[in-house]
Design a protein around this motif. Structure first.
Motif, PDB file in Angstrom:
ATOM      1  N   LYS B 221       0.909  -1.181   0.056  1.00  0.00           N
ATOM      2  CA  LYS B 221      -0.139  -0.029   0.065  1.00  0.00           C
ATOM      3  C   LYS B 221       0.942   1.196  -0.094  1.00  0.00           C
ATOM      4  O   LYS B 221       2.154   0.917   0.090  1.00  0.00           O
ATOM      5  N   TRP B 222       0.291   2.256  -0.275  1.00  0.00           N
ATOM      6  CA  TRP B 222       0.971   3.871  -0.236  1.00  0.00           C
ATOM      7  C   TRP B 222       1.544   3.957   1.173  1.00  0.00           C
ATOM      8  O   TRP B 222       2.483   4.339   1.279  1.00  0.00           O
ATOM      9  N   ILE B 223       0.643   4.070   2.072  1.00  0.00           N
ATOM     10  CA  ILE B 223       0.612   4.704   3.372  1.00  0.00           C
ATOM     11  C   ILE B 223       0.195   3.824   4.424  1.00  0.00           C
ATOM     12  O   ILE B 223      -0.540   3.019   4.451  1.00  0.00           O
ATOM     13  N   THR B 224       1.039   3.659   5.387  1.00  0.00           N
ATOM     14  CA  THR B 224       0.799   2.530   6.639  1.00  0.00           C
ATOM     15  C   THR B 224      -0.446   3.359   7.522  1.00  0.00           C
ATOM     16  O   THR B 224      -0.786   4.612   7.221  1.00  0.00           O
ATOM     17  N   ASP B 225      -1.027   2.496   8.346  1.00  0.00           N
ATOM     18  CA  ASP B 225      -2.176   3.060   8.897  1.00  0.00           C
ATOM     19  C   ASP B 225      -1.780   4.324   9.980  1.00  0.00           C
ATOM     20  O   ASP B 225      -2.525   5.196  10.450  1.00  0.00           O
ATOM     21  N   ASP B 226      -0.294   4.209  10.238  1.00  0.00           N
ATOM     22  CA  ASP B 226       0.048   5.355  11.336  1.00  0.00           C
ATOM     23  C   ASP B 226       0.385   6.612  10.267  1.00  0.00           C
ATOM     24  O   ASP B 226       1.006   7.621  10.966  1.00  0.00           O
ATOM     25  N   GLY B 227       0.276   6.627   9.150  1.00  0.00           N
ATOM     26  CA  GLY B 227       0.473   7.853   8.086  1.00  0.00           C
ATOM     27  C   GLY B 227       1.945   8.037   7.767  1.00  0.00           C
ATOM     28  O   GLY B 227       2.266   8.885   7.313  1.00  0.00           O
ATOM     29  N   GLU B 228       2.535   6.903   7.841  1.00  0.00           N
ATOM     30  CA  GLU B 228       3.872   6.774   7.491  1.00  0.00           C
ATOM     31  C   GLU B 228       4.041   6.116   6.218  1.00  0.00           C
ATOM     32  O   GLU B 228       3.168   5.475   5.509  1.00  0.00           O
ATOM     33  N   SER B 229       5.220   6.288   5.196  1.00  0.00           N
ATOM     34  CA  SER B 229       5.378   5.799   4.012  1.00  0.00           C
ATOM     35  C   SER B 229       5.341   4.189   4.055  1.00  0.00           C
ATOM     36  O   SER B 229       6.087   3.677   5.018  1.00  0.00           O
ATOM     37  N   ALA B 230       4.619   3.603   3.207  1.00  0.00           N
ATOM     38  CA  ALA B 230       4.654   2.247   3.019  1.00  0.00           C
ATOM     39  C   ALA B 230       5.235   1.722   1.784  1.00  0.00           C
ATOM     40  O   ALA B 230       5.241   0.540   1.557  1.00  0.00           O
ATOM     41  N   ILE B 231       5.743   2.322   0.921  1.00  0.00           N
ATOM     42  CA  ILE B 231       6.299   2.070  -0.367  1.00  0.00           C
ATOM     43  C   ILE B 231       7.716   1.443  -0.295  1.00  0.00           C
ATOM     44  O   ILE B 231       7.953   1.084  -1.277  1.00  0.00           O
ATOM     45  N   VAL B 420      13.863   3.106  -4.266  1.00  0.00           N
ATOM     46  CA  VAL B 420      12.583   2.810  -3.119  1.00  0.00           C
ATOM     47  C   VAL B 420      13.075   3.496  -1.836  1.00  0.00           C
ATOM     48  O   VAL B 420      12.529   4.294  -1.264  1.00  0.00           O
ATOM     49  N   ASP B 421      14.392   3.219  -1.342  1.00  0.00           N
ATOM     50  CA  ASP B 421      14.866   3.929  -0.275  1.00  0.00           C
ATOM     51  C   ASP B 421      14.722   5.085  -0.166  1.00  0.00           C
ATOM     52  O   ASP B 421      14.357   5.792   0.662  1.00  0.00           O
ATOM     53  N   THR B 422      15.323   5.959  -1.417  1.00  0.00           N
ATOM     54  CA  THR B 422      15.355   7.266  -1.606  1.00  0.00           C
ATOM     55  C   THR B 422      13.518   7.944  -1.533  1.00  0.00           C
ATOM     56  O   THR B 422      13.441   8.872  -0.955  1.00  0.00           O
ATOM     57  N   ALA B 423      12.824   7.246  -2.272  1.00  0.00           N
ATOM     58  CA  ALA B 423      11.667   7.803  -2.363  1.00  0.00           C
ATOM     59  C   ALA B 423      10.868   7.461  -0.950  1.00  0.00           C
ATOM     60  O   ALA B 423      10.002   8.588  -0.702  1.00  0.00           O
ATOM     61  N   ALA B 424      11.364   6.572  -0.482  1.00  0.00           N
ATOM     62  CA  ALA B 424      10.389   6.233   0.904  1.00  0.00           C
ATOM     63  C   ALA B 424      10.820   7.393   1.861  1.00  0.00           C
ATOM     64  O   ALA B 424       9.860   7.910   2.681  1.00  0.00           O
ATOM     65  N   LYS B 425      11.976   7.886   1.919  1.00  0.00           N
ATOM     66  CA  LYS B 425      12.494   9.016   2.832  1.00  0.00           C
ATOM     67  C   LYS B 425      12.009  10.247   2.522  1.00  0.00           C
ATOM     68  O   LYS B 425      11.324  10.876   3.112  1.00  0.00           O
ATOM     69  N   ALA B 426      11.908  10.311   1.220  1.00  0.00           N
ATOM     70  CA  ALA B 426      11.367  11.820   0.706  1.00  0.00           C
ATOM     71  C   ALA B 426       9.677  11.652   1.131  1.00  0.00           C
ATOM     72  O   ALA B 426       9.291  12.709   1.260  1.00  0.00           O
ATOM     73  N   PHE B 427       8.930  10.458   0.798  1.00  0.00           N
ATOM     74  CA  PHE B 427       7.827  10.309   1.148  1.00  0.00           C
ATOM     75  C   PHE B 427       7.317  10.630   2.608  1.00  0.00           C
ATOM     76  O   PHE B 427       6.307  11.077   2.813  1.00  0.00           O
ATOM     77  N   ASP B 428       8.322  10.157   3.510  1.00  0.00           N
ATOM     78  CA  ASP B 428       7.795  10.295   4.926  1.00  0.00           C
ATOM     79  C   ASP B 428       8.024  11.711   5.318  1.00  0.00           C
ATOM     80  O   ASP B 428       7.147  12.186   5.751  1.00  0.00           O
ATOM     81  N   GLU B 429       9.051  12.483   4.528  1.00  0.00           N
ATOM     82  CA  GLU B 429       9.154  13.714   4.723  1.00  0.00           C
ATOM     83  C   GLU B 429       7.951  14.468   4.312  1.00  0.00           C
ATOM     84  O   GLU B 429       7.316  15.461   4.904  1.00  0.00           O
ATOM     85  N   PHE B 430       7.613  14.246   3.188  1.00  0.00           N
ATOM     86  CA  PHE B 430       6.564  14.926   2.419  1.00  0.00           C
ATOM     87  C   PHE B 430       4.989  14.855   3.339  1.00  0.00           C
ATOM     88  O   PHE B 430       4.358  15.436   3.622  1.00  0.00           O
ATOM     89  N   LEU B 431       4.964  13.273   3.680  1.00  0.00           N
ATOM     90  CA  LEU B 431       3.711  13.164   4.705  1.00  0.00           C
ATOM     91  C   LEU B 431       3.835  13.658   5.790  1.00  0.00           C
ATOM     92  O   LEU B 431       2.649  14.503   6.241  1.00  0.00           O
ATOM     93  N   ALA B 432       4.806  14.141   6.654  1.00  0.00           N
ATOM     94  CA  ALA B 432       4.708  14.990   7.813  1.00  0.00           C
ATOM     95  C   ALA B 432       4.258  16.317   7.489  1.00  0.00           C
ATOM     96  O   ALA B 432       3.461  17.014   8.114  1.00  0.00           O
ATOM     97  N   GLU B 433       4.767  16.898   6.374  1.00  0.00           N
ATOM     98  CA  GLU B 433       4.549  18.071   6.242  1.00  0.00           C
ATOM     99  C   GLU B 433       3.075  18.270   5.529  1.00  0.00           C
ATOM    100  O   GLU B 433       2.474  19.179   5.780  1.00  0.00           O
ATOM    101  N   ASP B 434       2.635  17.432   4.744  1.00  0.00           N
ATOM    102  CA  ASP B 434       1.326  17.388   4.366  1.00  0.00           C
ATOM    103  C   ASP B 434       0.255  17.400   5.425  1.00  0.00           C
ATOM    104  O   ASP B 434      -0.819  17.952   5.097  1.00  0.00           O
ATOM    105  N   ALA B 435       0.653  16.542   6.337  1.00  0.00           N
ATOM    106  CA  ALA B 435      -0.456  16.617   7.587  1.00  0.00           C
ATOM    107  C   ALA B 435      -0.531  17.823   8.243  1.00  0.00           C
ATOM    108  O   ALA B 435      -1.481  18.158   8.933  1.00  0.00           O
ATOM    109  N   GLU B 436       0.338  18.966   8.092  1.00  0.00           N
ATOM    110  CA  GLU B 436       0.159  20.017   8.950  1.00  0.00           C
ATOM    111  C   GLU B 436      -0.831  20.951   8.838  1.00  0.00           C
ATOM    112  O   GLU B 436      -1.334  21.110   7.589  1.00  0.00           O
TER     113      GLU B 436
END
Lengths: 308, 436
Positions: B221-231, B420-436
């Motif tokens: 899936k894209w995002i875990t239930d905790d709102g983190e990157s699942a990719i 995938v590693d690079t994208a997952a890291k970027a996605f985590d940062e993005f998700l934190a910002e998007d949720a603000e």
């Protein structure tokens, strides 16, 4: 009944009319000057202001003033910003280089009258009148790696198909070719105008002194043409710097899947239209604006220096 | 530019909004009267290039005759539509009354920005129109913070399009698992070197939605239930590799890395590919002989199963909403009410549009003209379907680019794990910002 002679009263209307007559050029040009100023000043002022804020998602939302943070972010971004600057410079310099050389060759060929010159001039000028987006779409089809005409043509002479726009390594260079195809005529036109204005005597004198064609071109024509060449570089260079249409029409958002043709323009567009990061996008645009101003300034200095 | 001309007014509106930009926009929405007479009014509707738009245009004269209102359509390609909204809605324009929008792409952003009018009372107040008749998943996608802000008009699922003749020639059955799909694509390409075994979207953003069916079916899936990157899960990595290999290894053609559906479909339509998995709502592009050279040979199948079963998406790809700044909400709502009524949706369904009403899908009349195989595939996909095809965030465009990066790497045959590693890291940062 005869009217007694009196000094006619000058009405307010009459006074205005006289005043307007005296300042005719301001009265006529005024409204459009105000309009232009507003259309320039408001968006520019607004962009400068936004560049200092963290505005995102919508400019109608609340946002905070964050000083130079956006500028710091852009200037330290080695992933998207600096590569975009690099591509912008590469594209502009590459396009200008070929356009100047080819433009000069075409201008020299068209300089002296010959039979059918009118037809040749028209053909040479044709790419200039095409809309850039349509040009982009056309070349995108022509360069299609599997069904495009360009590879088809190469196959006739036994050359293997090339990826052109499909390969991140060749796409920007391919687009320089497209830009050269479209804009060389304009450079040729400017240079031709310069050539036609050159005094005949200097050429004659050089010929009498025994200079060959190359020497006459290099030591006589080029120095005399320098102001015109700088004008062409200025006009075409600024245009090339802010190229957007053909990049977007051929590679789409973000300058393609690998950002391989993402110039500053495409990057700023993506920031505001795809990411809705209005603060950062504004800062990038202002930086871009400053770069353009700097280029103009340098070129103007060059021109003035030469002229004096 | 003429004063008072459209561009001038847009610029004027934009300038005013700019000057007043910092001020919070406070719109006091007038009460909407769903029964108000709208004769003589002009309703400005902005629509995307889509089968739905082509079909509704045939029916609009009926609406105009019925109500005496005039419908003025602006029709744009998806990207241009998006740009228009960005500029005009940002400037607070009242020049758009009804807007066709993508609930998954822009729904959250627009609703969060307050661009979409609250339709809750209108939708729930009209028993005859019947909001409860809309499929649950799609209806949820056009609801934001418990407010109904749009009405879903088109639903779609990933369906597997295949070439009947090529499968027959190769003596193959229609693949039911992703492994079989891979094997079939390989065999067909071997037999026909000019034909790609599988074609699909390759553009970084564009591929995300179709890749989602592979991701879900592999158990990712894209995002875990905790709102983190699942990719970066093993399942997601496998899905990325599989999708990339499927496109890259069964073709001799140079792969164009910027393909969205029109480009990928073009390859299939020209008889240059054996399989493609894409939205079922686009099926007419395949079966229309004026567009497709293989119209007679196109087959449809449910999406093949991966380790986690067959999990294509089942989503509302487009909805209709009312611009919150418009002063013509009465007329706008009446247009939406008509365009999404049971009767109109039935008519539209007959024209080949897969709508969002349960009652219409249950009506045999509605789908009489659909190929039988397609109806079967839609039914199966509908049961297995997942209600999303891209990360459900506010800044979707940005998220798509991040999670789409490994797809591009996989198709190019690069190091997928590193990507995938690079994208997952970027996605985590993005998700934190998007949720603000």
């Amino acid at each position: 009944m005869t009217a007694s002679p009196t000094v006619p009263e000058v009405g307010a209307r009459e006074r205005f009319s006289r005043w307007a007559d005296r300042h005719r050029k301001w009265v006529l040009a005024g409204p459009s000057m105000v309009f232009t100023l507003l259309m320039l000043a408001i968006p520019l002022g607004w962009t400068i202001y936004l560049g200092f804020t963290d505005s995102k998602r919508s400019v109608r939302r609340d946002f905070d003033f964050i000083g130079f943070e956006n500028y710091a972010e852009a200037l330290t971004d080695t992933e998207r910003f600096w590569p975009s600057v690099g591509r912008t410079v590469y594209f502009t310099a590459g396009a200008l280089f070929f356009e100047l050389i080819l433009g000069m060759i075409i201008a020299l060929l068209l300089w002296k009258p010959f039979r059918g010159q009118g037809v040749v001039r028209t053909i040479v000028l044709l790419p200039l009148v095409a809309t850039p987006v349509a040009v982009g779409m056309m070349w995108r089809l022509l360069f299609e790696p599997n069904i495009g005409f360009v590879n088809e043509m190469l196959s006739w002479v036994g050359i293997a198909p090339q990826p052109w726009l499909a390969d991140p390594a060749t796409s920007l260079s391919t687009l320089i070719f497209v830009d050269v195809w479209q804009w060389t005529p304009m450079v040729a036109l400017i240079l031709l105008a310069g050539l036609t204005g050159l005094p005949e005597e200097t050429q004659e004198a050089a010929r009498v002194d025994g200079a060959n064609a190359w020497q006459r071109f290099w030591f006589v024509t080029v120095p005399l043409m320098r102001p015109v060449i700088i004008a062409a570089v200025l006009l075409r260079g600024i245009d090339a710097l802010k190229t957007f249409d053909i990049l977007y029409a051929t590679k789409g958002k973000g300058g393609g899947s690998s950002h391989d043709v993402e110039t500053l323009n495409v990057y700023a567009y993506g920031l505001s239209f795809d990411y809705n990061e209005y603060g950062l996008a504004s800062a990038v645009l202002i930086l871009f604006f400053l770069i353009i101003l700097a280029v103009i300034w340098v070129l103007q200095m060059q021109r003035k220096g030469r002229e004096s | 530019m003429k004063y008072g001309s459209k561009p001038a007014r847009v610029i004027a509106a934009a300038s005013i909004a700019m000057v007043a930009g910092a001020l919070a926009s406070c719109s006091s929405a007038p009460e909407v009267d769903p029964e108000a007479g709208i004769e003589g009014q002009t309703i400005r509707v902005t629509l995307a290039n889509h089968v739905w738009t082509e079909s509704i245009k045939e029916l609009i004269p009926e609406f105009e005759k019925e109500t005496g209102a005039k419908v003025e359509i602006t029709q744009l390609a998806e990207d241009q539509l998006s740009d228009q909204y960005n500029v005009k809605l940002n400037a607070g324009t009242d020049e758009i009354d009804v807007m066709m929008y993508r609930p998954l792409q822009e729904g959250k952003l627009f609703a969060d920005n307050g661009y979409l009018a609250d339709l809750t009372d209108l939708a729930e107040g009209d028993k005859e129109w019947d909001w409860s008749d809309f499929q649950k998943g799609p209806a949820e996608l056009t609801t934001y913070d418990d407010e109904i802000v749009g009405v879903p008009i088109i639903t779609e699922r990933t369906v597997l399009y295949y070439r009947k003749d090529l499968l027959e020639k190769a003596g193959l059955e229609v693949p039911t698992t992703l492994e079989e799909l891979d094997a079939a694509a390989a065999k067909i390409h071997e037999q026909n070197p000019d034909i790609a075994g599988y074609i699909g979207r390759t553009g970084k953003s564009a591929a995300v939605t179709q890749f989602s069916a592979f991701l879900f079916s592999f158990g990712g899936k894209w995002i875990t239930d905790d709102g983190e990157s699942a990719i970066d899960s093993d399942e997601a990595r496998d899905a990325y590799k599989f999708y990339g290999d499927l496109i890259r290894t069964h073709t001799s053609a140079t792969i164009n890395p910027e393909m969205s559906w029109p480009e990928a479909f073009a390859v299939f339509q020209q008889g240059k590919a054996a399989f493609i998995a894409d939205a079922d709502s686009l099926y007419k592009n395949m079966t229309d002989p004026s567009q497709s050279t293989v119209a007679d040979n196109v087959g449809f199948a449910a999406f093949p199963a991966g380790d986690a079963g067959a999990k294509p998406y089942n989503i509302a790809s487009w909805g209709l909403a009312i611009n919150d700044a418009t002063e013509k909400k009465d007329a706008a709502w009446q247009f939406i009410e008509w365009a999404t009524s049971k009767q109109t949706m039935l008519e539209m369904s007959k024209l080949g549009v897969s709508g969002s009403r349960t009652s219409v899908w249950d009506d045999a009349d509605a789908t009489a003209d659909y190929p039988d195989e397609l109806i079967e595939a839609i039914k199966v996909n509908g049961e297995n379907g997942v209600g999303q095809d891209r990360p459900l965030v506010i800044q979707v465009a940005q998220a798509r680019e991040i999670v789409g990066d490994p797809i591009v790497t996989a198709i190019a045959g690069g190091d997928v794990d590193a990507a995938v590693d690079t994208a997952a890291k970027a996605f985590d940062e993005f998700l934190a910002e998007d949720a603000e």
